[in-house]
Design a protein around this motif. Structure first.
Motif, PDB file in Angstrom:
ATOM      1  N   HIS A   2       1.241  -1.114  -0.357  1.00 27.94           N
ATOM      2  CA  HIS A   2       0.140  -0.094  -0.248  1.00 27.94           C
ATOM      3  C   HIS A   2       0.546   1.343   0.037  1.00 27.94           C
ATOM      4  N   LEU A   3       1.824   1.181   0.556  1.00 29.33           N
ATOM      5  CA  LEU A   3       2.773   2.515   0.393  1.00 29.33           C
ATOM      6  C   LEU A   3       3.515   2.590  -1.225  1.00 29.33           C
ATOM      7  N   THR A   4       4.006   1.167  -1.660  1.00 30.02           N
ATOM      8  CA  THR A   4       5.042   1.662  -3.281  1.00 30.02           C
ATOM      9  C   THR A   4       3.921   1.437  -4.011  1.00 30.02           C
ATOM     10  N   GLY A   5       2.959   0.427  -4.091  1.00 27.90           N
ATOM     11  CA  GLY A   5       2.252   0.703  -5.032  1.00 27.90           C
ATOM     12  C   GLY A   5       3.541  -0.329  -5.657  1.00 27.90           C
ATOM     13  N   TYR A   6       2.633  -0.067  -7.070  1.00 25.85           N
ATOM     14  CA  TYR A   6       3.549  -1.456  -8.344  1.00 25.85           C
ATOM     15  C   TYR A   6       3.017  -0.427  -9.151  1.00 25.85           C
ATOM     16  N   VAL A   7       4.073  -1.473 -10.207  1.00 22.33           N
ATOM     17  CA  VAL A   7       4.112  -0.638 -12.276  1.00 22.33           C
ATOM     18  C   VAL A   7       3.322  -1.731 -12.863  1.00 22.33           C
ATOM     19  N   GLY A   8       2.890  -0.568 -14.051  1.00 22.34           N
ATOM     20  CA  GLY A   8       2.682  -2.094 -14.327  1.00 22.34           C
ATOM     21  C   GLY A   8       2.478  -0.967 -16.442  1.00 22.34           C
ATOM     22  N   PRO A   9       2.256  -2.283 -17.332  1.00 21.21           N
ATOM     23  CA  PRO A   9       2.341  -1.727 -18.376  1.00 21.21           C
ATOM     24  C   PRO A   9       2.034  -0.302 -18.557  1.00 21.21           C
ATOM     25  N   VAL A  10       2.377   0.893 -19.799  1.00 20.97           N
ATOM     26  CA  VAL A  10       1.421   2.228 -19.821  1.00 20.97           C
ATOM     27  C   VAL A  10       0.368   1.833 -20.928  1.00 20.97           C
ATOM     28  N   SER A  18       0.290   3.373  -8.793  1.00 18.77           N
ATOM     29  CA  SER A  18      -0.544   2.853  -7.118  1.00 18.77           C
ATOM     30  C   SER A  18       0.958   3.717  -6.622  1.00 18.77           C
ATOM     31  N   GLY A  19       0.570   4.209  -5.778  1.00 16.82           N
ATOM     32  CA  GLY A  19       1.482   4.377  -4.307  1.00 16.82           C
ATOM     33  C   GLY A  19       3.079   5.129  -4.981  1.00 16.82           C
ATOM     34  N   ILE A  20       3.887   5.791  -4.648  1.00 19.43           N
ATOM     35  CA  ILE A  20       4.738   6.329  -4.471  1.00 19.43           C
ATOM     36  C   ILE A  20       5.944   5.355  -5.943  1.00 19.43           C
ATOM     37  N   GLU A  21       4.827   5.141  -6.468  1.00 20.08           N
ATOM     38  CA  GLU A  21       5.940   4.182  -7.196  1.00 20.08           C
ATOM     39  C   GLU A  21       5.002   5.455  -8.959  1.00 20.08           C
ATOM     40  N   ASN A  22       3.864   5.130  -8.557  1.00 13.80           N
ATOM     41  CA  ASN A  22       3.098   6.426  -8.725  1.00 13.80           C
ATOM     42  C   ASN A  22       2.878   8.043  -8.974  1.00 13.80           C
ATOM     43  N   MET A  23       3.264   8.386  -7.982  1.00 11.62           N
ATOM     44  CA  MET A  23       3.068  10.180  -7.029  1.00 11.62           C
ATOM     45  C   MET A  23       4.432   9.885  -7.128  1.00 11.62           C
ATOM     46  N   LEU A  24       5.554   9.375  -7.488  1.00 12.17           N
ATOM     47  CA  LEU A  24       6.728  10.105  -7.630  1.00 12.17           C
ATOM     48  C   LEU A  24       7.318   9.524  -8.793  1.00 12.17           C
ATOM     49  N   GLU A  25       6.538   9.158 -10.053  1.00 14.42           N
ATOM     50  CA  GLU A  25       6.627   7.999 -11.589  1.00 14.42           C
ATOM     51  C   GLU A  25       7.567   9.284 -12.088  1.00 14.42           C
ATOM     52  N   ASP A  26       7.471  10.653 -11.857  1.00 15.57           N
ATOM     53  CA  ASP A  26       9.580  11.565 -12.736  1.00 15.57           C
ATOM     54  C   ASP A  26      10.517  11.510 -12.246  1.00 15.57           C
ATOM     55  N   SER A  27      11.006  11.111 -11.307  1.00 16.47           N
ATOM     56  CA  SER A  27      11.182  10.934 -10.204  1.00 16.47           C
ATOM     57  C   SER A  27      12.904   9.701 -10.394  1.00 16.47           C
ATOM     58  N   VAL A  53       6.891   8.551   9.613  1.00 14.04           N
ATOM     59  CA  VAL A  53       6.262   8.128   9.554  1.00 14.04           C
ATOM     60  C   VAL A  53       6.294   6.494   9.920  1.00 14.04           C
ATOM     61  N   LEU A  54       7.117   5.766  10.317  1.00 11.29           N
ATOM     62  CA  LEU A  54       7.527   5.179  11.035  1.00 11.29           C
ATOM     63  C   LEU A  54       7.391   3.776  10.193  1.00 11.29           C
ATOM     64  N   ALA A  55       5.906   3.326  10.756  1.00 12.62           N
ATOM     65  CA  ALA A  55       5.199   2.259   9.873  1.00 12.62           C
ATOM     66  C   ALA A  55       3.732   2.453   9.600  1.00 12.62           C
ATOM     67  N   ALA A  56       2.989   2.648   8.648  1.00 12.69           N
ATOM     68  CA  ALA A  56       1.390   2.694   7.556  1.00 12.69           C
ATOM     69  C   ALA A  56       0.744   0.764   7.692  1.00 12.69           C
ATOM     70  N   ASP A  89      -7.328  17.535   7.906  1.00 10.57           N
ATOM     71  CA  ASP A  89      -5.925  17.836   6.556  1.00 10.57           C
ATOM     72  C   ASP A  89      -5.702  16.525   5.345  1.00 10.57           C
ATOM     73  N   ARG A  90      -5.440  16.722   4.360  1.00 15.17           N
ATOM     74  CA  ARG A  90      -4.748  16.593   3.741  1.00 15.17           C
ATOM     75  C   ARG A  90      -3.698  16.875   4.319  1.00 15.17           C
ATOM     76  N   TYR A  91      -2.556  15.502   4.540  1.00 20.13           N
ATOM     77  CA  TYR A  91      -1.263  16.013   4.273  1.00 20.13           C
ATOM     78  C   TYR A  91      -0.238  15.486   2.591  1.00 20.13           C
ATOM     79  N   ASP A  92       0.258  16.514   2.949  1.00 18.55           N
ATOM     80  CA  ASP A  92       1.609  16.281   1.484  1.00 18.55           C
ATOM     81  C   ASP A  92       2.387  15.147   1.487  1.00 18.55           C
ATOM     82  N   LEU A  93       1.922  14.389   1.131  1.00 13.94           N
ATOM     83  CA  LEU A  93       2.595  12.719   1.339  1.00 13.94           C
ATOM     84  C   LEU A  93       2.648  11.792  -0.145  1.00 13.94           C
ATOM     85  N   PRO A  94       2.802  11.388  -0.381  1.00 16.66           N
ATOM     86  CA  PRO A  94       2.872  11.418  -2.408  1.00 16.66           C
ATOM     87  C   PRO A  94       2.397  10.131  -2.298  1.00 16.66           C
ATOM     88  N   LEU A  95       1.224   9.624  -1.702  1.00 16.83           N
ATOM     89  CA  LEU A  95       0.194   8.349  -1.744  1.00 16.83           C
ATOM     90  C   LEU A  95      -0.788   9.021  -2.566  1.00 16.83           C
TER      91      LEU A  95
END
Length: 639
Positions: A172-180, A205-214, A280-283, A410-416
């Motif tokens: 749920h944190l990293t998410g995953y990659v898939g074909p464009v 999804s997850g960080i994989e999606n939100m930080l895709e450009d990086s 965040v040490l665990a989610a 509040d909606r926090y600025d997290l890459p999720l």
């Protein structure tokens, strides 16, 4: 009749003019042709040489290595593993049916894969590679490479594929990659040329999606020479692309594994925050799923099983789930009343078991009532009537303002993706969204975390961290990108009187450490590690019922929030167990185990628990499914 000399002379002059004109025209044509030939052969020689070379030279894109994702100690969470694949390009394929038939003979290419390749080649650009098969065995890969001359347009390649070694712990944190997909392309303002490569992997999804450009990186190129049949003869030039940025999360992979294991079997979530930094040490969110299934192509049966599971394994409950906070909200109401000056910590309110407002009775959870209670006693016993009284005195505007100050709504600025802001309602919200005026009964319900109030587990953990420190703690999920430390925000002091906070903290301490506290059974015995907390039970239906007598999905949610150590807070957490029943019986025991692991950095020793419970605790901890490195433990690093 004979022509006169004059006529003859005139005729000769006409012929001479015509001959001169024709000759001049021919000479001009030949001159122009010569100049054109000179222009093409001399002046434009390099351009036409390049055009000729393009019949045998090709430039292909090289996909970059995707950036890695690590936990806070450097353990790899998302990596790239080497894979063997074969691709084909339309412009070089020749007789496709013959090529596919030969591949069927060599490696057993199925009819389904053949049909897919035909379809993808039809839609692909002339030079875009279409993957025929991925994750080949070395034997199959070698067979294709050895027969390359008979397979025009087919190239065996060594590539990289995403892999998640810790599987469902971080799904749920990293998410995953898939074909464009076409849908992905339609949402992009600027389309990277890499996206034109069929099945190019991007974050879904997850960080994989939100930080895709990086994480994606930039493409390289390879210049190759081909023969007339489209076979690559040699590689002429290679320019490697820029690999994606490496991302380091704030998550501790051992603690995350323990959270997932401890919540196993429940539809639940837990968040643990370092109150000093907001890291965040665990989610955790359960049940989870193996993200590798999506990378390699999840089957319809497996995907439907995830969709149809009533425990909802796909959403990240820690940031997407919004729940009535129940009694874990009572600290907000208490601080709002204290700040408004309508109550003092020592002032008592009589609880007869209910309060009657507007001809309607609002009951306390203890029907016989708690008698006279002050602030500390109201938290220790979780008396509802005390907070009904405070709500009438303070009003919803003060309560809502305090809730927002403590991080609720509040909606926090997290890459999720899909972060929920929960709901911290006030009078204007009800006018805008319900077309009705706020009534006193709404305030009474809100004062005990019911009614319109909704919170996420992440918000509850932040609220608890702010109560523990008196500072505006802001959660941080990304520690560094390519080694560059990401900023820590929000450590400025809250505009809340420290004496008021101290009174609330004392009430939370007695919840878990006073023999009459609602979570006393989940106390920590170890000196210097004792936690302060608050139980919560939020109703999912208007009628109060015995949770044992209704279906699972109609039972109350169980909640618990806590910080520890009480005297020098380091960690804050929240636990939400969907339809778990009571916060004291279902959520508090889980929270104690998680808090102890956070403080010890390993599976908690039995000495941290009351002696009378150690036998039961031993069996519970022994039955957890933990990774070997989690069992080995080790000191938590701040890397």
């Amino acid at each position: 009749m004979r022509r006169s000399p004059t006529d003859t002379a005139e005729s000769a002059r006409k012929i001479s003019r015509r001959a001169l004109f024709l000759g001049g025209s021919q000479l001009a044509f030949m001159g122009a042709l010569g100049l054109r030939m000179r222009y093409m052969q001399v002046d434009q020689a390099e351009e036409f040489r390049l055009l000729a070379d393009e019949n045998r030279l090709k430039i292909h894109l090289l996909p970059p290595a995707r950036g890695l994702i690590h936990d806070r100690s450097g353990t790899v969470i998302a990596e790239n593993e080497q894979t063997f694949r074969i691709v084909i390009r339309k412009e070089d394929a020749g007789e496709l049916d013959i090529v596919l038939a030969e591949l069927q003979r060599l490696i057993g290419l199925s009819q389904e894969d053949q049909d897919r390749v035909r379809k993808e080649l039809k839609d692909a650009g002339p030079s875009a590679p279409v993957t025929i098969l991925d994750r080949l065995t070395w034997e199959a890969f070698s067979a294709v490479a050895a027969n390359a001359p008979a397979l025009p347009g087919v190239s065996p390649e060594v590539g990289l594929s995403r892999n998640y070694p810790l599987k469902d712990d971080f799904a749920h944190l990293t998410g995953y990659v898939g074909p464009v997909s076409d849908y992905d392309l339609s949402r992009m303002d600027r389309i990277d040329p890499l996206m034109r490569i069929p099945k190019f992997p991007i974050g879904k999804s997850g960080i994989e999606n939100m930080l895709e450009d990086s994480l994606r990186g930039s493409a390289g190129t390879v210049r190759v020479e081909q023969n007339v049949h489209g076979r690559i003869i040699r590689e002429l030039e290679r320019k490697e692309g820029e690999p994606g940025s490496n991302v380091q999360m704030t998550i501790d992979h051992r603690l995350q594994n323990f959270v997932q294991a401890r919540l196993a079997g429940e539809s639940a979530s837990a968040v643990i925050i370092d109150v000093e930094t907001g890291d965040v040490l665990a989610a955790g969110s359960t049940p989870a799923f193996d993200p590798n299934l999506f990378v390699r192509g999840i089957s319809v049966a497996n995907y439907n099983a995830l969709l149809e599971n009533i425990y909802r394994p796909l959403p990240s409950k820690s940031v997407q789930g919004a729940y009535p906070p129940g009694s874990t909200f009572k600290m907000v109401t208490a601080l709002a009343a204290l700040e408004a000056g309508v109550v003092t910590p020592d002032e008592t309110v009589r609880c007869p078991g209910y309060v009657e407002v507007g001809g309607r009775r609002f009951h306390c959870w203890k029907r016989a009532g708690h008698g006279n209670v002050n602030l500390t006693g109201s938290l220790r016993h979780s008396c509802d009537v005390y907070y009904y009284e405070l709500a009438q005195r303070a009003g919803i505007e003060n309560i809502a303002a305090m809730g927002r100050k403590l991080g609720l709504g509040d909606r926090y600025d997290l890459p999720l993706p899909g972060l929920s802001s929960g709901l911290m309602p006030d009078k204007q919200w009800k006018r805008d969204n319900r077309g009705a005026e706020w009534v006193v009964g709404d305030s009474l319900n809100a004062s005990i975390g019911q009614g319109f109030v909704l919170t996420t587990p992440m918000q509850l953990a932040v609220m608890t961290a702010r109560l523990a420190t008196g500072r505006a703690v802001v959660p941080r999920l990304i520690k560094s990108i390519d080694g560059i430390e990401q900023p820590i925000f929000g450590n400025e002091p809250l505009d809340i009187n420290e004496n008021m906070l101290r009174s609330v903290r004392q009430g939370m301490y007695e919840v878990t450490n006073n023999s009459r506290g609602t979570a006393y059974a989940s106390r920590i015995s170890a000196d210097g590690m004792r936690m302060s907390g608050k139980t919560g039970t939020s109703q999912t239906r208007n009628v109060v019922v015995n949770n044992k007598n209704v279906p699972w999905e109609e039972r109350d949610h169980a909640l618990f929030v806590a910080f520890a150590p009480h005297d020098a807070p380091k960690y804050a957490l929240s636990v939400v167990i969907e339809h778990g029943g009571g916060g004291s019986s279902a959520a508090a025991p889980v929270a104690r185990d998680l808090m102890l692991f956070a403080q010890h950095g390993t599976v908690p020793p039995l000495s941290s628990y009351p002696q009378s419970q150690q036998g039961t605790i031993r069996e519970r901890l022994k039955n957890l499914t933990l990774r070997e490195d989690t069992l080995q433990g080790g000191e938590r690093t701040s890397a």
